[in-house]
Design an enzyme around this catalytic site. Structure first.
Site, PDB file in Angstrom:
ATOM      1  N   HIS A   1      60.178 106.294 -41.404  1.00  0.00           N
ATOM      2  CA  HIS A   1      61.062 105.184 -41.051  1.00  0.00           C
ATOM      3  C   HIS A   1      62.469 105.716 -40.785  1.00  0.00           C
ATOM      4  CE1 HIS A   1      63.725 101.789 -41.873  1.00  0.00           C
ATOM      5  NE2 HIS A   1      62.700 100.965 -41.724  1.00  0.00           N
TER       6      HIS A   1
ATOM      7  N   ARG B   1      60.391 103.120 -36.143  1.00  0.00           N
ATOM      8  CA  ARG B   1      59.077 103.634 -36.540  1.00  0.00           C
ATOM      9  C   ARG B   1      58.217 103.752 -35.290  1.00  0.00           C
ATOM     10  NH1 ARG B   1      56.593  99.377 -40.564  1.00  0.00           N
ATOM     11  NH2 ARG B   1      58.439  98.054 -40.527  1.00  0.00           N
TER      12      ARG B   1
ATOM     13  N   LYS C   1      57.067 100.660 -32.884  1.00  0.00           N
ATOM     14  CA  LYS C   1      57.856  99.468 -33.171  1.00  0.00           C
ATOM     15  C   LYS C   1      58.867  99.285 -32.032  1.00  0.00           C
ATOM     16  CE  LYS C   1      58.596  97.562 -36.950  1.00  0.00           C
ATOM     17  NZ  LYS C   1      58.418  96.161 -37.364  1.00  0.00           N
TER      18      LYS C   1
ATOM     19  N   ASP D   1      65.919  98.856 -31.457  1.00  0.00           N
ATOM     20  CA  ASP D   1      66.885  98.057 -32.209  1.00  0.00           C
ATOM     21  C   ASP D   1      68.208  98.823 -32.191  1.00  0.00           C
ATOM     22  OD1 ASP D   1      68.531  96.958 -34.197  1.00  0.00           O
ATOM     23  OD2 ASP D   1      66.858  96.461 -35.512  1.00  0.00           O
TER      24      ASP D   1
ATOM     25  N   CYS E   1      70.645  99.031 -34.152  1.00  0.00           N
ATOM     26  CA  CYS E   1      71.131  99.687 -35.372  1.00  0.00           C
ATOM     27  C   CYS E   1      70.599 101.112 -35.498  1.00  0.00           C
ATOM     28  CB  CYS E   1      70.797  98.868 -36.614  1.00  0.00           C
ATOM     29  SG  CYS E   1      69.076  98.935 -37.127  1.00  0.00           S
ATOM     30  N   TYR E   2      69.407 101.372 -34.932  1.00  0.00           N
ATOM     31  CA  TYR E   2      68.862 102.735 -35.006  1.00  0.00           C
ATOM     32  C   TYR E   2      69.631 103.715 -34.128  1.00  0.00           C
ATOM     33  CZ  TYR E   2      65.140 100.774 -37.782  1.00  0.00           C
ATOM     34  OH  TYR E   2      64.452 100.143 -38.775  1.00  0.00           O
TER      35      TYR E   2
ATOM     36  N   ASP F   1      70.993  93.638 -32.167  1.00  0.00           N
ATOM     37  CA  ASP F   1      69.742  94.383 -32.246  1.00  0.00           C
ATOM     38  C   ASP F   1      69.166  94.616 -30.845  1.00  0.00           C
ATOM     39  OD1 ASP F   1      66.944  94.643 -32.207  1.00  0.00           O
ATOM     40  OD2 ASP F   1      66.574  93.289 -33.868  1.00  0.00           O
TER      41      ASP F   1
ATOM     42  N   ASP G   1      75.835  90.227 -35.565  1.00  0.00           N
ATOM     43  CA  ASP G   1      76.118  90.222 -37.000  1.00  0.00           C
ATOM     44  C   ASP G   1      76.833  91.522 -37.333  1.00  0.00           C
ATOM     45  OD1 ASP G   1      74.178  92.317 -38.153  1.00  0.00           O
ATOM     46  OD2 ASP G   1      72.835  91.062 -36.981  1.00  0.00           O
TER      47      ASP G   1
ATOM     48  N   HIS H   1      74.664  94.990 -37.455  1.00  0.00           N
ATOM     49  CA  HIS H   1      74.355  95.567 -36.149  1.00  0.00           C
ATOM     50  C   HIS H   1      75.610  96.014 -35.417  1.00  0.00           C
ATOM     51  CE1 HIS H   1      70.335  93.826 -36.838  1.00  0.00           C
ATOM     52  NE2 HIS H   1      69.946  94.867 -36.131  1.00  0.00           N
TER      53      HIS H   1
END
Lengths: 354, 438
Positions: free
Chosen positions: B232, B275, B278, B281, B283-284, B339, B346, B349
């Site tokens: 992850h 992951r 998936k 996003d 944030c990654y 995201d 937010d 993010h």
């Protein structure tokens, strides 16, 4: 981010400050100082409940009404670890029926399946009861809603490992993978079970076929490729020990498939083969495989995996260095004379192979 | 250096091929790619008229942060136990944007964080809550970001040390709070706040920690939250960064970690997923982008030992593609980052997407940053291990050095009287400090 769960409260909800049975408690306002920072526009209800929670926390009151208060506090914010911790203290002090608590927390988990605190609470209660009989069912229920829920998998693994519940897990994983062969969480779970069973040659052989059959279904699926690669690496096996794998991947390639995961697998395989020839001083021609490494790395960098072009250039360059080192060998001096000798050796071998 | 954007028509060939076998994963993936495609198609047309695109809504993001630092909507009630995080996300975002809050405002921030400090040591998510490693991490990073002596003094290293001992397990893992859950976040938060408050990686507090973290590496190469869990992005960053801060990478497989990490960048979207299989996003952008940077640091460190000299002077993910995803798909024109297209903004993010933008732009300190679109889109560098201003890290180290709390007995392998006391800088410092106080 969900709004305050006001809708969960009944029409007839009465603020704590208006409840007669709470009149002996002096609510404590949150002390943010005079110029508050990151001040949240709490709802009236939130303020009311937490003012009273702070009060019982301060007096360390452990009572039925305090337990009910934590229900309301957690309904408003299930991520408040302080409330959960205090709730556990109350449960212990009052010697509450832990099975009742197990039902309660199952409901809360269904409403907040992606929250650390709720799952931790579940785990503690199961530990106290020393009874994992509901855990597989509960996690299945949650995974039905989202088959990749990380917390649910974590809880499931913990239960399986702690209480030795391995027996039917492969069947469950099969079910999930037939529903979605791209579900990486299920593949990961399969590896977890396999590790427990032991990565013997026999198991690995069987699992390789499992993976290969699913790669036949969809080639462009990183999960199944990673599983295949993981089997070989974690068991400390070499790809060459499994001629089926070699044949399968080369056939796929020769049939025209250029899935980037296939190509990446071939790169690894040919690197291994080249270095193996040097390590064992075998008379095979390492350059045949080395050329394939460079060729496929180029294909990946320029066509099939361009987002990772820098990575594939690095792999190619790193292989060149490794090969030079392997060529010289660990026991030879790295002198120009030696270098020349190996070069001419290499030419000779090339010539023979051609 | 102006970066080149990818050819949005050409990269359509990189879109997901479901090989006529639809599953939930492929359906969701294709849905997201279509959303992203809409954004790319639009910018492709617009940039034919204006070559400074994509636009960076700097002013709007700053306004969003200023508003949030004072006031948050009722929707943030679910983060009432993470308020030090809210502070950190705002301050770190402001740092990336090179925006400075006024001295008065920062004074209020320090005042608030002190209210979250617990008598038993460590910080809580809000006033009158229990100490917890995650809010402690956020509070310490926030105080470091403020950089003043007043802020650094508020860290209370003795309290931190006491708290860390209270959540340490015998095997070197860390619980998030007393009787709380154990995972890699715990180890990362512990070593981070430890180092920033002057506790060395050799402290007995961290004995066994690197070995425990290494057990979380999976067959895919990344780290899971605890042993056997799926690899992850967030946990992998925590694991690798913690190992770097502990100066111990002997136990991990860097080759498979690197492979797994670079594979998380999405072929078409350009952003990162967390992951395998998936969705992308924003944030990654930080968790994965920075992870690649950290792995390269570790490989370089290791190469000093094994004699390999491969120059890695380029960050190994696609820096331009990541910026495209962030700038084209993750900005709200009224401020705040997200995201993926269609999601609301937010603070979490906003912080990690901006920090990811910073990682993508700034890598090699001897080279110019790579910036997509208008050169004004450039953001300030961030420290890849701590994710705060690199200067703030140096200040915290220096401050801790001036105010040491560690003695030799705290260190692994050190017995009493092993060294001459005169040679012990810690002792000397303590004396000086005592004199200064008098």
């Amino acid at each position: 981010m969900s709004d305050s769960s006001d809708e969960e409260f009944n029409e007839g909800y009465v603020m704590y400050r208006h409840r007669r049975e709470w009149s002996d408690v002096h609510p404590i306002k949150q002390n943010d100082g005079k110029n508050p920072i990151v001040a949240i526009a709490y709802s009236e209800r939130f303020l009311d409940v937490y003012d009273y929670f702070r009060a019982i926390l301060a007096t360390q009151e452990k009572s039925e009404r305090a337990l009910e208060l934590t229900n309301d506090a957690l309904k408003l914010n299930a991520a408040n670890y302080t409330v959960w911790q205090y709730r556990r203290e109350i449960i212990k002090a009052l010697k509450k029926d832990l099975y009742e608590e197990l039902n309660y927390i199952a409901d809360v988990i269904e409403d907040n399946p992606k929250n650390y605190q709720v799952w931790h609470h579940r785990r503690v209660i199961v530990e106290w009861l020393n009874d994992p009989s509901e855990e597989l069912l509960l996690t299945e229920k949650i995974l039905d809603l989202d088959a990749k829920n990380y917390h649910a998998w974590q809880h499931r693994q913990w239960a399986i490992e702690t209480f030795s519940l391995y027996d039917n897990e492969l069947a469950y994983i099969d079910k999930l993978l037939s529903a979605d062969v791209r579900n990486n969480s299920a593949w990961n779970q399969r590896f977890f079970i396999l590790k427990h069973m032991g990565l013997t040659l026999e198991t690995v052989q069987r699992e390789i076929h499992y993976a290969i059959n699913r790669i036949r279904l969809v080639k462009n699926n990183e999960s199944s490729w990673n599983y295949l690669k993981g089997l070989l690496e974690s068991g400390d096996f070499q790809i060459s020990q499994f001629p089926d794998v070699e044949a399968f991947t080369e056939d796929l390639y020769n049939s025209g498939n250029r899935a980037p995961y296939l190509l990446a697998f071939l790169v690894d395989m040919y690197i291994e083969k080249t270095l193996h020839i040097y390590e064992t001083n075998s008379y095979d021609d390492p350059e045949i495989f080395a050329r394939k490494v460079y060729e496929i790395c180029d294909m990946l960098a320029n066509h099939y995996d361009t987002i990772r072009y820098k990575y594939w250039k690095y792999i190619s360059q790193k292989f060149r260095t490794e090969k030079e080192r392997a060529k010289v060998g660990p026991n030879n001096d790295d002198t120009p004379a030696n270098e020349e000798a190996t070069n001419s050796e290499e030419q000779k071998l090339n010539g023979e192979a051609n | 250096m102006e970066g080149h954007t990818r050819n949005f028509t050409e990269i359509k060939s990189a879109k997901f091929d479901d090989e006529n076998l639809e599953t939930l994963t492929s359906i969701e993936q294709i849905k997201v790619e279509n959303l992203v495609e809409k954004c790319f198609d639009r910018i492709e047309q617009l940039s034919s008229m204006d070559n400074t695109l994509p636009y960076f809504y700097r002013k709007e993001h700053i306004r969003f942060l200023e508003r949030c630092l004072r006031f948050l909507s009722t929707g943030y009630e679910c983060l009432d136990a993470s308020r030090t995080w809210l502070v950190y996300w705002i301050l770190q975002s402001a740092h990336c944007l090179n925006f400075k809050f006024s001295y008065e405002v920062l004074g209020d921030v320090i005042h608030f964080l002190k209210k979250c400090r617990c008598p038993s040591g460590g910080f809580a998510g809000g006033p009158s809550q229990l100490p917890h490693l995650a809010p402690t991490y956020a509070a310490v990073l926030s105080l470091c970001l403020i950089e003043t002596d007043e802020a650094l003094e508020a860290i209370d290293p003795e309290g931190i040390k006491k708290f860390l001992w209270s959540v340490r397990e015998e095997n070197g893992a860390f619980r998030m709070h007393v009787d709380g859950e154990i995972d890699v976040r715990g180890a990362y938060c512990a070593i981070t706040v430890g180092r920033l408050s002057g506790i060395s990686p050799q402290n007995k507090l961290f004995e066994g920690t690197a070995n425990w973290i290494a057990k979380c590496q999976t067959y895919e190469g990344g780290f899971g939250g605890s042993p056997n869990l799926e690899a992850h992005g967030g946990y992998s960053f925590c694991g690798a960064a913690a190992l770097a801060l502990l100066n111990d990478v002997s136990t991990v497989n860097l080759k498979s970690l690197l492979r797994w990490a670079v594979y998380r960048q999405m072929r078409y979207e350009g952003g990162f997923q967390g992951r395998t299989n998936k969705l992308v996003d924003g944030c990654y952008s930080f968790w994965m982008g920075s992870l690649v940077h950290v792995i390269q640091m570790l490989i370089e460190k290791n190469s000093c030992h094994d004699g390999y000299t491969i120059n890695i002077d380029e960050l190994m993910f696609h820096r331009e593609a990541l910026q495209e995803y962030i700038l084209i798909c993750c900005q709200k024109p009224h401020g705040g980052l997200i995201d993926k297209p269609g999601k609301p903004e937010d603070l979490y993010h906003t912080c990690y997407t901006l920090s990811g933008l910073s990682i993508a732009q700034n890598f090699n300190s001897t080279k110019q940053p790579i910036v997509i679109g208008n050169p004004d889109n450039e953001v300030l560098p961030t420290h890849p291990l701590y994710n705060i201003a690199p200067k703030a890290v140096m200040k915290a180290y220096f401050y801790a050095q001036q105010h040491p709390i560690e003695s030799e007995e705290d260190l692994v392998g050190c017995t009493k009287n092993q060294h001459n006391d005169e040679q012990n800088p810690a002792n000397g410092q303590k004396e000086n400090e005592g004199n200064a106080d008098q």
